[in-house]
Design a protein around this motif. Structure first.
Motif, PDB file in Angstrom:
ATOM      1  N   ARG A 194       0.536   4.149  -2.823  1.00 46.91           N
ATOM      2  CA  ARG A 194       0.284   5.566  -2.532  1.00 46.91           C
ATOM      3  C   ARG A 194       1.372   6.450  -3.149  1.00 46.91           C
ATOM      4  O   ARG A 194       1.082   7.481  -3.764  1.00 46.91           O
ATOM      5  CB  ARG A 194       0.238   5.806  -1.013  1.00 46.91           C
ATOM      6  CG  ARG A 194      -1.146   5.748  -0.401  1.00 46.91           C
ATOM      7  CD  ARG A 194      -1.112   6.268   1.032  1.00 46.91           C
ATOM      8  NE  ARG A 194      -0.608   7.636   1.087  1.00 46.91           N
ATOM      9  CZ  ARG A 194      -1.346   8.707   0.855  1.00 46.91           C
ATOM     10  NH1 ARG A 194      -2.620   8.581   0.561  1.00 46.91           N
ATOM     11  NH2 ARG A 194      -0.819   9.907   0.914  1.00 46.91           N
ATOM     12  N   LYS A 246      -1.238  -4.693   2.322  1.00 52.08           N
ATOM     13  CA  LYS A 246      -0.714  -3.740   3.314  1.00 52.08           C
ATOM     14  C   LYS A 246       0.790  -3.907   3.501  1.00 52.08           C
ATOM     15  O   LYS A 246       1.538  -2.930   3.584  1.00 52.08           O
ATOM     16  CB  LYS A 246      -1.425  -3.940   4.646  1.00 52.08           C
ATOM     17  CG  LYS A 246      -0.984  -2.960   5.723  1.00 52.08           C
ATOM     18  CD  LYS A 246      -1.643  -3.256   7.055  1.00 52.08           C
ATOM     19  CE  LYS A 246      -1.030  -2.320   8.097  1.00 52.08           C
ATOM     20  NZ  LYS A 246      -0.769  -2.998   9.350  1.00 52.08           N
ATOM     21  N   PHE A 284      -9.908  -5.220   0.265  1.00 51.94           N
ATOM     22  CA  PHE A 284      -8.952  -4.434   1.056  1.00 51.94           C
ATOM     23  C   PHE A 284      -8.857  -4.964   2.489  1.00 51.94           C
ATOM     24  O   PHE A 284      -7.775  -4.959   3.084  1.00 51.94           O
ATOM     25  CB  PHE A 284      -9.331  -2.957   1.031  1.00 51.94           C
ATOM     26  CG  PHE A 284      -8.818  -2.236  -0.183  1.00 51.94           C
ATOM     27  CD1 PHE A 284      -7.596  -1.591  -0.165  1.00 51.94           C
ATOM     28  CD2 PHE A 284      -9.548  -2.239  -1.362  1.00 51.94           C
ATOM     29  CE1 PHE A 284      -7.109  -0.939  -1.288  1.00 51.94           C
ATOM     30  CE2 PHE A 284      -9.077  -1.597  -2.498  1.00 51.94           C
ATOM     31  CZ  PHE A 284      -7.853  -0.946  -2.463  1.00 51.94           C
ATOM     32  N   TRP A 332       0.819  -1.212   0.000  1.00 57.05           N
ATOM     33  CA  TRP A 332       0.000   0.000   0.000  1.00 57.05           C
ATOM     34  C   TRP A 332       0.849   1.257   0.000  1.00 57.05           C
ATOM     35  O   TRP A 332       0.521   2.233  -0.689  1.00 57.05           O
ATOM     36  CB  TRP A 332      -0.943  -0.016   1.205  1.00 57.05           C
ATOM     37  CG  TRP A 332      -2.069  -1.003   1.070  1.00 57.05           C
ATOM     38  CD1 TRP A 332      -2.383  -1.751  -0.021  1.00 57.05           C
ATOM     39  CD2 TRP A 332      -3.039  -1.306   2.074  1.00 57.05           C
ATOM     40  NE1 TRP A 332      -3.494  -2.523   0.227  1.00 57.05           N
ATOM     41  CE2 TRP A 332      -3.914  -2.272   1.502  1.00 57.05           C
ATOM     42  CE3 TRP A 332      -3.249  -0.890   3.379  1.00 57.05           C
ATOM     43  CZ2 TRP A 332      -4.990  -2.803   2.214  1.00 57.05           C
ATOM     44  CZ3 TRP A 332      -4.319  -1.419   4.091  1.00 57.05           C
ATOM     45  CH2 TRP A 332      -5.185  -2.360   3.512  1.00 57.05           C
ATOM     46  N   PHE A 342      -6.412   3.309   5.026  1.00 55.26           N
ATOM     47  CA  PHE A 342      -5.754   3.386   3.722  1.00 55.26           C
ATOM     48  C   PHE A 342      -6.731   3.860   2.650  1.00 55.26           C
ATOM     49  O   PHE A 342      -6.401   4.717   1.818  1.00 55.26           O
ATOM     50  CB  PHE A 342      -5.173   2.030   3.330  1.00 55.26           C
ATOM     51  CG  PHE A 342      -4.564   2.041   1.953  1.00 55.26           C
ATOM     52  CD1 PHE A 342      -3.374   2.706   1.715  1.00 55.26           C
ATOM     53  CD2 PHE A 342      -5.202   1.414   0.889  1.00 55.26           C
ATOM     54  CE1 PHE A 342      -2.819   2.746   0.435  1.00 55.26           C
ATOM     55  CE2 PHE A 342      -4.656   1.441  -0.383  1.00 55.26           C
ATOM     56  CZ  PHE A 342      -3.466   2.105  -0.608  1.00 55.26           C
ATOM     57  N   TYR A 343      -7.944   3.322   2.660  1.00 51.71           N
ATOM     58  CA  TYR A 343      -8.940   3.692   1.662  1.00 51.71           C
ATOM     59  C   TYR A 343      -9.243   5.191   1.739  1.00 51.71           C
ATOM     60  O   TYR A 343      -9.419   5.862   0.724  1.00 51.71           O
ATOM     61  CB  TYR A 343     -10.211   2.865   1.871  1.00 51.71           C
ATOM     62  CG  TYR A 343     -10.955   2.516   0.606  1.00 51.71           C
ATOM     63  CD1 TYR A 343     -10.500   1.516  -0.244  1.00 51.71           C
ATOM     64  CD2 TYR A 343     -12.124   3.182   0.261  1.00 51.71           C
ATOM     65  CE1 TYR A 343     -11.183   1.187  -1.395  1.00 51.71           C
ATOM     66  CE2 TYR A 343     -12.822   2.859  -0.895  1.00 51.71           C
ATOM     67  CZ  TYR A 343     -12.345   1.855  -1.719  1.00 51.71           C
ATOM     68  OH  TYR A 343     -13.027   1.526  -2.872  1.00 51.71           O
TER      69      TYR A 343
END
Length: 454
Positions: free
Chosen positions: A191, A311, A222, A187, A250-251
């Protein structure tokens, strides 16, 4: 629901004897490579009309269905097929109305496996064992029908294809320009990549935040990619976990990299955002390949995919495969003819063009088809061999809410949970509305528990 009838090559049976009809059906069984017994199903005015529902009805797919229908009707005098497109979002209500009114489609295709399990668990579907045998159990990839096994020892449906519905789609040209030398695997890497590529009017990602099934299904992925689960293997609610909080965090952090309209995105909008070039990454199945080729060929040479990041590197990938199904509602007229048509859909002459209507999107479940030179000869499958191979392996190991892991019992309530939008509600309340995560997750956990007990 307003229906669209497709009738090509059908023959009216006015004045034709019943014996002639059955002879024609028997000959068609040989032509189709199946040997299902033909019953004495009731016919109105000597004609059997089979209604076929599917949410997969793009123009190219529709052409292939027309061809399959024409071939089947020509070989089966006295049988006509009425194709009626349904909706990915609306099918639960459409089928509920059909079951309640007993105005049933004969055959339903391309719905998720958990829908088949749900309806079978309510006594609403015919077992599909003899259809699978007619197709040839040895032709399937090993385990292809495991997700359809029922507690009474039957199969509630059969797989018409596989989908790797949440692949990470990437633009190699944008990656190179941003100095990104490999596909993001975590993740944090995703990003960073989205941040670097979000420039010049291009957004980083087209994640969905709407109150719809896509948001629910994508966010379930997720949760798993954070190391969590929605239910335990024994189907106790398990969503209230650190993994869910991490997934929500995270979302929420990804919202700044998504277009403003993502608050209402569902499948079509998310697909179009990447294909049009509005986003640097995408999240979708293999339909991306055909759509890019047809609609935005300038980026076609730069498109590739990877399994969606987790993750951390120690968490295994989790791919959403809805296991597109074929099933037959219980109590339909002309059951023998319906089963013959269900098996006929897998004949290479029709099945391969059907798969080619959206190359790489619906992937074959028959190993005999996956190895067939006619299937492999498709230009898009040839061009994107690596991507199609990756999607095939990811989908084969895929899961969904009705089949979260190999250790989970089949969740017969998965269809109702997705239709309720309760997971999407969680995303909207925490991510868009800023509600406190722990209290909101607790509320959603209770709603899930109520749905499981209903």
């Amino acid at each position: 629901m307003k229906s669209t009838e497709i009738r090509l090559g059908g023959t009216s049976l006015s004045g034709v004897s019943r014996r002639t009809v059955l002879q024609g059906l028997g000959m068609a069984g040989l032509a189709a490579g199946v040997s299902l017994p033909l019953g004495s199903g009731a016919r109105a005015a000597g004609t059997a009309t089979l209604r076929w529902w599917s949410p997969q009805a793009s123009p190219d797919q529709l052409k292939m269905y027309q061809s399959q229908i024409a071939t089947f009707e020509a070989a089966h005098p006295g049988v006509k097929i009425a194709f009626e497109p349904t909706s990915d979002e609306g099918y639960p209500a459409q089928l509920a109305a059909a079951f309640a009114s007993k105005q049933l489609p004969n055959i339903v295709t391309h719905l998720p496996s958990f829908a088949a399990q749900n309806y079978y668990g309510q006594g609403l579907l015919e077992p599909m064992d003899d259809v699978i045998k007619a197709i040839g159990e040895d032709k399937y990839f090993p385990g292809a029908n495991n997700v359809y096994k029922t507690s009474d020892g039957h199969y509630c449906g059969t797989a018409i294809g596989n989908t790797a519905a949440d692949m990470l789609w990437l633009r190699k040209d944008l990656m190179q320009k941003a100095g990104i030398d490999k596909a993001p695997a975590t993740w944090d890497e995703l990003r960073t990549a989205c941040q670097k590529m979000q420039t010049g009017g291009i957004f980083g990602a087209p994640l969905p935040y709407g109150l719809n099934s896509m948001t629910s299904l994508i966010f379930i992925g997720f949760i798993h990619r954070a190391g969590g689960q929605v239910f335990t293997p024994d189907l106790a609610v398990a969503i209230d976990s650190q993994a869910t909080y991490d997934a929500l965090d995270f979302y929420k952090s990804m919202r700044e990299f998504c277009p403003a309209g993502a608050t209402n995105y569902s499948w079509g909008e998310s697909l179009t955002a990447f294909v049009s070039g509005a986003t640097a990454t995408g999240i979708y199945a293999g339909r991306v390949l055909a759509n890019v080729t047809a609609q935005n060929p300038s980026i076609a040479d730069f498109v590739t995919c990877a399994t969606y990041p987790t993750k951390s590197a120690d968490i295994p990938a989790w791919t959403f495969n809805d296991f597109p199904s074929v099933f037959i509602p219980k109590g339909v007229d002309n059951l023998a003819e319906t089963k013959a048509f269900a098996a006929f859909l897998f004949e290479p002459a029709g099945y391969i063009p059907q798969l080619h209507a959206a190359p790489g999107h619906i992937l074959p479940v028959l190993k005999t088809i996956a190895e067939d030179p006619a299937y492999l000869a498709n230009p898009i499958i040839q061009k994107y061999k690596a991507e199609v191979s990756l999607m095939s392996s990811a989908a084969a190991a895929g899961n969904n809410l009705g089949f979260e892991t190999a250790q989970h019992k089949p969740n017969l309530k998965a269809n109702e949970i997705i239709a309720s939008n309760v997971i999407a509600e969680l995303v909207q309340r925490v991510v868009l509305n800023g509600e406190e995560p722990k209290a909101t997750v607790g509320d959603i956990a209770k709603k899930l528990d109520d749905l499981m007990k209903a």
